[in-house]
Design a protein around this motif. Sequence first.
Motif, PDB file in Angstrom:
ATOM      1  N   LEU A  29      41.710  15.145   2.467  1.00 37.10           N
ATOM      2  CA  LEU A  29      42.369  15.822   1.353  1.00 37.10           C
ATOM      3  C   LEU A  29      43.890  15.811   1.455  1.00 37.10           C
ATOM      4  N   ARG A  30      44.412  15.496   2.617  1.00 32.82           N
ATOM      5  CA  ARG A  30      45.869  15.386   2.726  1.00 32.82           C
ATOM      6  C   ARG A  30      46.390  14.269   1.832  1.00 32.82           C
ATOM      7  N   LEU A  31      45.571  13.247   1.626  1.00 32.28           N
ATOM      8  CA  LEU A  31      45.942  12.153   0.738  1.00 32.28           C
ATOM      9  C   LEU A  31      46.112  12.659  -0.690  1.00 32.28           C
ATOM     10  N   GLY A  32      45.146  13.431  -1.177  1.00 33.16           N
ATOM     11  CA  GLY A  32      45.215  13.971  -2.523  1.00 33.16           C
ATOM     12  C   GLY A  32      46.376  14.935  -2.698  1.00 33.16           C
ATOM     13  N   GLY A  33      46.607  15.752  -1.682  1.00 30.53           N
ATOM     14  CA  GLY A  33      47.725  16.685  -1.742  1.00 30.53           C
ATOM     15  C   GLY A  33      49.052  15.951  -1.793  1.00 30.53           C
ATOM     16  N   ALA A  34      49.180  14.909  -0.984  1.00 28.86           N
ATOM     17  CA  ALA A  34      50.423  14.130  -0.957  1.00 28.86           C
ATOM     18  C   ALA A  34      50.638  13.409  -2.280  1.00 28.86           C
ATOM     19  N   ASN A  35      49.557  12.880  -2.861  1.00 22.26           N
ATOM     20  CA  ASN A  35      49.707  12.200  -4.140  1.00 22.26           C
ATOM     21  C   ASN A  35      50.104  13.176  -5.242  1.00 22.26           C
ATOM     22  N   LEU A  36      49.512  14.366  -5.225  1.00 25.25           N
ATOM     23  CA  LEU A  36      49.892  15.375  -6.209  1.00 25.25           C
ATOM     24  C   LEU A  36      51.372  15.724  -6.070  1.00 25.25           C
ATOM     25  N   MET A  37      51.844  15.823  -4.842  1.00 24.21           N
ATOM     26  CA  MET A  37      53.249  16.145  -4.605  1.00 24.21           C
ATOM     27  C   MET A  37      54.177  15.007  -5.014  1.00 24.21           C
ATOM     28  N   LYS A  38      53.678  13.787  -5.028  1.00 24.17           N
ATOM     29  CA  LYS A  38      54.478  12.661  -5.526  1.00 24.17           C
ATOM     30  C   LYS A  38      54.940  12.940  -6.949  1.00 24.17           C
ATOM     31  N   TRP A  39      54.030  13.451  -7.780  1.00 28.36           N
ATOM     32  CA  TRP A  39      54.364  13.693  -9.186  1.00 28.36           C
ATOM     33  C   TRP A  39      55.254  14.914  -9.333  1.00 28.36           C
ATOM     34  N   PHE A  40      54.999  15.950  -8.536  1.00 30.19           N
ATOM     35  CA  PHE A  40      55.893  17.104  -8.573  1.00 30.19           C
ATOM     36  C   PHE A  40      57.281  16.733  -8.057  1.00 30.19           C
ATOM     37  N   GLY A  41      57.331  15.854  -7.076  1.00 33.76           N
ATOM     38  CA  GLY A  41      58.613  15.396  -6.562  1.00 33.76           C
ATOM     39  C   GLY A  41      59.424  14.712  -7.643  1.00 33.76           C
ATOM     40  N   ASN A  42      58.754  13.908  -8.472  1.00 34.04           N
ATOM     41  CA  ASN A  42      59.448  13.239  -9.569  1.00 34.04           C
ATOM     42  C   ASN A  42      59.890  14.230 -10.640  1.00 34.04           C
ATOM     43  N   LEU A  43      59.080  15.244 -10.886  1.00 33.98           N
ATOM     44  CA  LEU A  43      59.457  16.277 -11.851  1.00 33.98           C
ATOM     45  C   LEU A  43      60.736  16.991 -11.407  1.00 33.98           C
ATOM     46  N   LEU A  44      60.768  17.427 -10.165  1.00 34.28           N
ATOM     47  CA  LEU A  44      61.946  18.140  -9.669  1.00 34.28           C
ATOM     48  C   LEU A  44      63.149  17.212  -9.574  1.00 34.28           C
ATOM     49  N   THR A  45      62.903  15.952  -9.252  1.00 38.44           N
ATOM     50  CA  THR A  45      63.996  14.986  -9.205  1.00 38.44           C
ATOM     51  C   THR A  45      64.589  14.769 -10.596  1.00 38.44           C
ATOM     52  N   ALA A  46      63.758  14.841 -11.633  1.00 41.18           N
ATOM     53  CA  ALA A  46      64.264  14.733 -13.005  1.00 41.18           C
ATOM     54  C   ALA A  46      65.232  15.876 -13.300  1.00 41.18           C
ATOM     55  N   HIS A  47      64.876  17.078 -12.868  1.00 39.92           N
ATOM     56  CA  HIS A  47      65.780  18.219 -13.018  1.00 39.92           C
ATOM     57  C   HIS A  47      67.100  17.957 -12.297  1.00 39.92           C
ATOM     58  N   LEU A  48      67.013  17.466 -11.074  1.00 41.30           N
ATOM     59  CA  LEU A  48      68.214  17.230 -10.279  1.00 41.30           C
ATOM     60  C   LEU A  48      69.056  16.101 -10.870  1.00 41.30           C
ATOM     61  N   TYR A  49      68.396  15.111 -11.428  1.00 39.08           N
ATOM     62  CA  TYR A  49      69.111  13.994 -12.055  1.00 39.08           C
ATOM     63  C   TYR A  49      69.943  14.462 -13.241  1.00 39.08           C
ATOM     64  N   ILE A  50      69.306  15.200 -14.155  1.00 33.17           N
ATOM     65  CA  ILE A  50      70.020  15.599 -15.369  1.00 33.17           C
ATOM     66  C   ILE A  50      71.144  16.579 -15.039  1.00 33.17           C
ATOM     67  N   PHE A  51      70.965  17.376 -13.997  1.00 25.62           N
ATOM     68  CA  PHE A  51      72.032  18.283 -13.565  1.00 25.62           C
ATOM     69  C   PHE A  51      73.166  17.511 -12.909  1.00 25.62           C
ATOM     70  N   THR A  52      72.833  16.631 -11.988  1.00 24.02           N
ATOM     71  CA  THR A  52      73.840  15.919 -11.207  1.00 24.02           C
ATOM     72  C   THR A  52      74.629  14.925 -12.043  1.00 24.02           C
ATOM     73  N   VAL A  53      73.939  14.143 -12.851  1.00 22.23           N
ATOM     74  CA  VAL A  53      74.578  13.048 -13.583  1.00 22.23           C
ATOM     75  C   VAL A  53      75.135  13.490 -14.934  1.00 22.23           C
TER      76      VAL A  53
END
Length: 253
Positions: free
Chosen positions: A54-78
């Motif tokens: 299940l660590r695989l599934g958890g890590a994959n789920l976090m991949k998408w959350f990581g991109n979501l939060l990175t989108a927030h950081l992108y629009i703020f930073t740039v």
Amino acid sequence: MVTHNLERITELFPLKPVAFSMDLTGVSTADMMQTETLNQMIQNRTDCFNGSDLRLGGANLMKWFGNLLTAHLYIFTVHNRWLEYEELRFIEEGKEAHFQLLQPYLIELPVDDRETIGKEKLSQLFSEFQPLFVKIAESSGLSIQQIWGLVTNPYYSRLPSWTDEVENEQLVELGTELVKNLHSDLFGLKRNPFNLTFRYIESWKDANVKIRVKGACCMSFLKGEGNYCYSCPKLTKEARLDRGKQLREINGC
């Protein structure tokens, strides 16, 4: 300009705007806080890669959350704006996934008070997701340190390209420093997970090129026919040399 920036976010990240609540599908972040719902999601993310850990599934789920939060950081930073939306839903599409954003909009931040307001917005963002990330850690067997490490992976992967979008590279540097200096309590850790010191290694393609070792393992080796990424932090020097040789053979290098 605001519309253009919204379009830019959806081009770069797995996010899709939705105008009406009746068109929302998928699972809300509120529903993910229910243990049974979250367990099923993590199982789904594990099964679609023919895995059993299940660590695989958890890590994959976090991949998408990581991109979501990175989108927030992108629009703020740039773009010096903050991304808001009325509701968030997670949509599974086999091995792929994306988030639906209900009525997303951008708030322009005052330049003179960018640091103070930015710190406040970032703190609220990470605090909002922290309880859910703790649940994902508990349900998947991943540590909370790795959970947040998986958030930093897409951020640092995309960060170098952001300087190409700004006239003043210092804006990106200041944004990065602001994120790195947030208090570790926001993440439930003793150290801010964005405050990383990276190791660099020779590329498997070209020994004259240096590449960065990832901040956290994505657990791809747990897939049915998975393997370690060449830049995985878990690899020993010997294992990395073997992996590089394997990649060169596969790619005919």
